[in-house]
Scaffold this motif. Structure first.
Motif, PDB file in Angstrom:
ATOM      1  N   ALA A  73      -1.396  12.388  -4.821  1.00 18.19           N
ATOM      2  CA  ALA A  73      -0.613  11.517  -3.941  1.00 18.19           C
ATOM      3  C   ALA A  73      -0.786  11.915  -2.485  1.00 18.19           C
ATOM      4  O   ALA A  73      -0.983  11.056  -1.611  1.00 18.19           O
ATOM      5  CB  ALA A  73       0.863  11.564  -4.336  1.00 18.19           C
ATOM      6  N   LEU A  74      -0.731  13.209  -2.203  1.00 19.10           N
ATOM      7  CA  LEU A  74      -0.867  13.676  -0.828  1.00 19.10           C
ATOM      8  C   LEU A  74      -2.258  13.371  -0.284  1.00 19.10           C
ATOM      9  O   LEU A  74      -2.408  12.949   0.868  1.00 19.10           O
ATOM     10  CB  LEU A  74      -0.561  15.170  -0.746  1.00 19.10           C
ATOM     11  N   GLU A  75      -3.273  13.588  -1.108  1.00 16.69           N
ATOM     12  CA  GLU A  75      -4.641  13.285  -0.676  1.00 16.69           C
ATOM     13  C   GLU A  75      -4.809  11.792  -0.415  1.00 16.69           C
ATOM     14  O   GLU A  75      -5.413  11.395   0.584  1.00 16.69           O
ATOM     15  CB  GLU A  75      -5.651  13.758  -1.726  1.00 16.69           C
ATOM     16  N   TYR A  76      -4.265  10.975  -1.278  1.00 17.34           N
ATOM     17  CA  TYR A  76      -4.407   9.532  -1.121  1.00 17.34           C
ATOM     18  C   TYR A  76      -3.724   9.034   0.149  1.00 17.34           C
ATOM     19  O   TYR A  76      -4.286   8.250   0.911  1.00 17.34           O
ATOM     20  CB  TYR A  76      -3.853   8.795  -2.348  1.00 17.34           C
ATOM     21  N   VAL A  77      -2.521   9.501   0.383  1.00 17.84           N
ATOM     22  CA  VAL A  77      -1.751   8.996   1.526  1.00 17.84           C
ATOM     23  C   VAL A  77      -2.359   9.451   2.859  1.00 17.84           C
ATOM     24  O   VAL A  77      -2.168   8.806   3.882  1.00 17.84           O
ATOM     25  CB  VAL A  77      -0.269   9.391   1.381  1.00 17.84           C
ATOM     26  N   GLN A  78      -3.117  10.533   2.844  1.00 16.08           N
ATOM     27  CA  GLN A  78      -3.764  10.999   4.073  1.00 16.08           C
ATOM     28  C   GLN A  78      -5.004  10.184   4.421  1.00 16.08           C
ATOM     29  O   GLN A  78      -5.443  10.190   5.564  1.00 16.08           O
ATOM     30  CB  GLN A  78      -4.110  12.484   3.955  1.00 16.08           C
ATOM     31  N   THR A  79      -5.559   9.486   3.434  1.00 13.38           N
ATOM     32  CA  THR A  79      -6.783   8.722   3.689  1.00 13.38           C
ATOM     33  C   THR A  79      -6.590   7.215   3.586  1.00 13.38           C
ATOM     34  O   THR A  79      -7.510   6.464   3.881  1.00 13.38           O
ATOM     35  CB  THR A  79      -7.891   9.146   2.696  1.00 13.38           C
ATOM     36  N   SER A  80      -5.426   6.774   3.168  1.00 14.01           N
ATOM     37  CA  SER A  80      -5.181   5.349   2.958  1.00 14.01           C
ATOM     38  C   SER A  80      -3.826   4.958   3.545  1.00 14.01           C
ATOM     39  O   SER A  80      -2.897   5.755   3.577  1.00 14.01           O
ATOM     40  CB  SER A  80      -5.177   5.016   1.467  1.00 14.01           C
ATOM     41  N   HIS A  81      -3.729   3.705   3.957  1.00 15.69           N
ATOM     42  CA  HIS A  81      -2.434   3.207   4.444  1.00 15.69           C
ATOM     43  C   HIS A  81      -1.657   2.623   3.266  1.00 15.69           C
ATOM     44  O   HIS A  81      -2.151   1.759   2.548  1.00 15.69           O
ATOM     45  CB  HIS A  81      -2.631   2.124   5.509  1.00 15.69           C
ATOM     46  N   ILE A  82      -0.453   3.124   3.067  1.00 12.87           N
ATOM     47  CA  ILE A  82       0.431   2.531   2.063  1.00 12.87           C
ATOM     48  C   ILE A  82       1.793   2.296   2.698  1.00 12.87           C
ATOM     49  O   ILE A  82       2.195   2.995   3.631  1.00 12.87           O
ATOM     50  CB  ILE A  82       0.575   3.389   0.783  1.00 12.87           C
ATOM     51  N   ASP A  83       2.479   1.284   2.199  1.00  6.74           N
ATOM     52  CA  ASP A  83       3.815   0.965   2.692  1.00  6.74           C
ATOM     53  C   ASP A  83       4.904   1.543   1.812  1.00  6.74           C
ATOM     54  O   ASP A  83       6.004   1.816   2.273  1.00  6.74           O
ATOM     55  CB  ASP A  83       3.995  -0.563   2.764  1.00  6.74           C
ATOM     56  N   LEU A  84       4.590   1.718   0.518  1.00  4.53           N
ATOM     57  CA  LEU A  84       5.614   2.097  -0.445  1.00  4.53           C
ATOM     58  C   LEU A  84       5.023   2.973  -1.531  1.00  4.53           C
ATOM     59  O   LEU A  84       3.901   2.731  -1.993  1.00  4.53           O
ATOM     60  CB  LEU A  84       6.193   0.830  -1.087  1.00  4.53           C
ATOM     61  N   ALA A  85       5.781   3.983  -1.950  1.00  2.00           N
ATOM     62  CA  ALA A  85       5.390   4.830  -3.073  1.00  2.00           C
ATOM     63  C   ALA A  85       6.514   4.827  -4.100  1.00  2.00           C
ATOM     64  O   ALA A  85       7.670   5.093  -3.763  1.00  2.00           O
ATOM     65  CB  ALA A  85       5.110   6.257  -2.607  1.00  2.00           C
ATOM     66  N   LEU A  86       6.176   4.482  -5.348  1.00  2.00           N
ATOM     67  CA  LEU A  86       7.099   4.645  -6.466  1.00  2.00           C
ATOM     68  C   LEU A  86       6.839   6.032  -7.021  1.00  2.00           C
ATOM     69  O   LEU A  86       5.717   6.328  -7.432  1.00  2.00           O
ATOM     70  CB  LEU A  86       6.840   3.598  -7.549  1.00  2.00           C
TER      71      LEU A  86
END
Length: 191
Positions: free
Chosen positions: A21-34
């Motif tokens: 999750a941390l790796e993904y959010v550092q390289t991609s824009h997301i608005d919401l995480a479940l």
């Protein structure tokens, strides 16, 4: 699948660990995480704080099988934008997600009602009274970590961890450490 089938939402990833999750959010824009509470390499409370540290605009909703009375207060304490139980109807999950995106309190009605009662002081005892640090220590206990291991991981002294353990026991009215371990494992343990 639920999100993917809603044309107003776009599911961009499905990850199963804190690290992913941390790796993904550092390289991609997301608005919401479940975020689930139980993760193979950590817990959702810690992940929520770390996601918010990376991008404070990310909306975080806990989705859990645990009862809302156990999680709703903690969700607020750890900076989550909402919380929903896995046992609700699928359309209710979508409703909560859309509320979060609009900036509204994103809690299932049962959890929201419980939170409002708690905030009014009608429920003055229990798990929601734990501080963020105490909750983090309780999560460490649930993972089978002793005070020395917890102190090392949190970069605190073992004496400080023992103080947190004592405070947790007092707030939860648990008589001794063994009972605390059992409660932590029951509530937050993996598997």
């Amino acid at each position: 699948m639920l999100i993917a089938n809603d044309p107003s939402l776009n599911a961009s990833a499905d990850v199963s660990t804190v690290q992913e999750a941390l790796e993904y959010v550092q390289t991609s824009h997301i608005d919401l995480a479940l975020v689930d509470i139980h993760l193979s390499d950590g817990n959702g409370f810690d992940l929520c704080q770390r996601l918010k540290a990376i991008n404070p605009a990310i909306k975080v909703i806990f989705i859990t099988a645990l009862h809302e009375q156990l999680i709703a207060g903690w969700a607020l304490q750890f900076g989550a934008d909402g919380m929903i139980c896995k046992d609700v109807e699928p359309k209710e999950i979508l409703t909560v997600i859309k509320k979060s995106i609009r900036g509204e309190p994103a809690f299932h009605p049962r959890a929201y009602q419980w939170l409002m009662s708690s905030l009014r002081g009608e429920l003055s005892e229990g798990l929601y009274t734990l501080s963020q640090r105490e909750m983090t220590v309780l999560c460490q206990i649930s993972q089978g970590k002793n005070s020395k291991e917890t102190a090392s991981e949190l970069k605190l002294s073992p004496r400080t961890i023992e103080t947190h353990n004592r405070n947790i026991r007092e707030k939860l009215k648990i008589p001794h450490h063994d009972a605390l371990v059992q409660v932590a494992t029951l509530l937050l343990g993996h598997g």
